[in-house]
Design an enzyme around this catalytic site. Structure first.
Site, PDB file in Angstrom:
ATOM      1  N   PRO A 274       0.842  -1.200   0.000  1.00 24.14           N
ATOM      2  CA  PRO A 274       0.000   0.000   0.000  1.00 24.14           C
ATOM      3  C   PRO A 274       0.877   1.250   0.000  1.00 24.14           C
ATOM      4  O   PRO A 274       1.533   1.563   0.984  1.00 24.14           O
ATOM      5  CB  PRO A 274      -0.808  -0.127   1.297  1.00 24.14           C
ATOM      6  N   ASP A 451       5.928   2.133   1.931  1.00 23.53           N
ATOM      7  CA  ASP A 451       5.008   1.020   2.157  1.00 23.53           C
ATOM      8  C   ASP A 451       4.333   1.236   3.507  1.00 23.53           C
ATOM      9  O   ASP A 451       4.971   1.167   4.550  1.00 23.53           O
ATOM     10  CB  ASP A 451       5.797  -0.301   2.152  1.00 23.53           C
ATOM     11  N   HIS A 452       3.033   1.499   3.465  1.00 24.23           N
ATOM     12  CA  HIS A 452       2.326   1.844   4.702  1.00 24.23           C
ATOM     13  C   HIS A 452       2.179   0.667   5.667  1.00 24.23           C
ATOM     14  O   HIS A 452       1.783   0.838   6.814  1.00 24.23           O
ATOM     15  CB  HIS A 452       0.946   2.424   4.379  1.00 24.23           C
ATOM     16  N   ARG A 453       2.495  -0.545   5.211  1.00 20.84           N
ATOM     17  CA  ARG A 453       2.521  -1.664   6.150  1.00 20.84           C
ATOM     18  C   ARG A 453       3.710  -1.540   7.089  1.00 20.84           C
ATOM     19  O   ARG A 453       3.660  -1.974   8.241  1.00 20.84           O
ATOM     20  CB  ARG A 453       2.628  -2.993   5.387  1.00 20.84           C
TER      21      ARG A 453
END
Length: 481
Positions: A274, A451-453
């Site tokens: 994401p 990467d929003h994770r």
């Protein structure tokens, strides 16, 4: 009395990267009848990662070249045959050398040992022993009427889960053949791989198969509808009719090599991680003056190339040192976040072969002069098309310099497996408030995708703000470093 015998030895396309499955033959350096020696380069091939020269591992005379220049060849396929001279005594000493090539057909039954390749280890030689898979792949052309063909009905298996509707006969307890990234994609999209029709070689399920099946699942189901109508709706998504050939000068370019690898990597990244992108404008007037001073003084070395990108790289490395959590990787199998102890800085480079991202190993431990040398070598090697596969593996964070094209900024896509990528835009003279007055200053725009994770908004913002602060006042590279 001894007699000279000649046996035929075959040289197969090796895995010149790690896990690569094919390569294109760019040029042959030998022809049938030429004498070759152990270690002599016989051809140059291009993989999805780099152009590599292949040395022959034995002496002899070229008997045959099995593929022309420009051909794409699977790893493990014979590309050249060499007639090897030897001596035989009374009976058996030469037998092992002569017998092996005499029966190429049973090669599939050979012991599945791992064969050494130029880099790492490739697939097992007995890899072709994997169970036979009966695929029901049907290529539909524009001239094929969907209602008259029963085969396209196979993809509607999710709507009719009965056993006969499965697209492939899969023995009970066996897993469908698919690579880990494809399994991950199927999991993310909620697709049961057992219900997917494989189109890959040896019955392997591809990413396209998963997307096609997901599209079929997403379409509103109509159990009572005629089979032909349902099949047409499903097939229309994954199968695209070839564009008509026109006389307007259209050119078709094969998708292969670096372009193919880039496309696959970008799709995998975009649909797995994401992405979030943040932007900041920064006054880099002091940085540009510092770059000019370094060039004029020659402090970093007489032949060392000094550019604004060098200072941007050093600023990013300093920010990573202050926020090591951004130098991370998502381990899906272990369900862990791996914070990398070494920063391998990738630099996106546009080359005649396409976009590649070689990286500087352990860049965070280098001094400014050491970083300048490594950066110069990386860029020059990329321009010459000599970047090795090893140079493009193991990257942890990347910079893309879109400013060299006069572009202000962009939303860069992450290099697969990395947590962040920084885009460095063009430096322009703009009106800027400086010491209470509007004056012309040199300004650039930075964009950080992450990467929003792995990276939340706070961490991403801190990293970007630190890079901007370091470029605004480059003296901070000393106090913060």
């Amino acid at each position: 009395m001894t007699t000279e015998v000649r046996s035929l030895r075959e040289f197969k396309m090796p895995d010149v990267g790690e896990g690569l499955t094919e390569a294109e033959i760019l040029s042959w350096y030998v022809k049938p009848g030429d004498t070759v020696t152990d270690g002599q380069v016989v051809c140059e091939v291009e993989t999805a990662k780099a152009a590599v020269e292949l040395p022959i591992p034995f002496n002899g005379v070229v008997e045959a070249l099995h593929f022309p220049e420009g051909a794409t060849v699977d790893v493990g396929t014979v590309i050249i045959s060499i007639a090897v001279a030897g001596e035989a005594g009374a009976a058996a000493p030469a037998a092992p050398a002569a017998v092996a090539p005499a029966a190429p057909a049973p090669a599939e039954e050979a012991e599945p040992e791992r064969r050494e390749v130029l880099v790492g280890y490739g697939p097992r030689t007995g890899g072709s022993q994997r169970r036979a898979r009966r695929t029901t792949t049907t290529k539909v052309t524009a001239a094929t009427p969907a209602p008259a063909v029963p085969a396209p009905a196979a993809p509607v298996a999710p709507a009719a889960p009965a056993a006969p509707a499965l697209p492939v006969d899969l023995p009970a307890g066996e897993r469908p053949l698919a690579k880990p990234p494809v399994r991950k994609l199927a999991k993310d999209l909620g697709v049961d791989l057992r219900a997917v029709t494989p189109t890959g070689r040896d019955g392997v399920i591809t990413r396209e198969d998963v997307h096609a099946h997901a599209a079929a699942q997403a379409a509103p189901a109509a159990p009572a509808a005629p089979v032909a109508e349902t099949a047409a709706a499903v097939v229309a998504e994954p199968v695209v009719a070839p564009l008509p050939v026109s006389g307007t000068g259209d050119v078709r370019v094969p998708i292969k090599g670096v372009r193919k690898a880039t496309a696959q990597a970008m799709v995998a990244s975009a649909f797995t991680a994401p992405h979030v992108t943040e932007f900041v404008q920064v006054d880099v007037t002091r940085t540009m003056k510092f770059v000019r001073r370094l060039k004029e003084s020659g402090e970093l070395g007489r032949d060392v190339r000094v550019s604004p990108l060098l200072l941007v790289a050093k600023a990013l490395l300093t920010a990573v040192k202050r926020h090591p959590e951004v130098n991370a990787q998502w381990d899906e199998a272990a369900q862990e976040i791996v914070i990398r102890g070494q920063v391998n800085l990738g630099i996106a480079a546009a080359t005649p072969r396409g976009l590649i991202v070689p990286n500087i190993k352990d860049a965070g431990a280098k001094t400014l002069s050491g970083l300048a040398v490594s950066l110069g070598e990386l860029v020059e090697t990329a321009r010459q098309g000599k970047t090795s596969p090893a140079d493009m593996q193991g990257g942890t964070i990347t910079i893309t310099n879109v400013g060299v094209f006069g572009v202000d900024t962009g939303t860069p896509i992450l290099n697969p497996g990395e947590a962040a990528i920084l885009a460095f835009g063009a430096v322009r003279e703009l009106p800027w408030v400086h010491k209470g007055k509007v004056v012309p200053r040199q300004v650039t725009t930075l964009a950080l995708s992450f990467d929003h994770r792995l990276v939340d908004g706070e961490l991403g913002s801190k990293v970007l703000a630190d890079v901007a602060a370091l470029l605004e006042y480059p003296k901070r590279l000393i106090t913060w470093g």
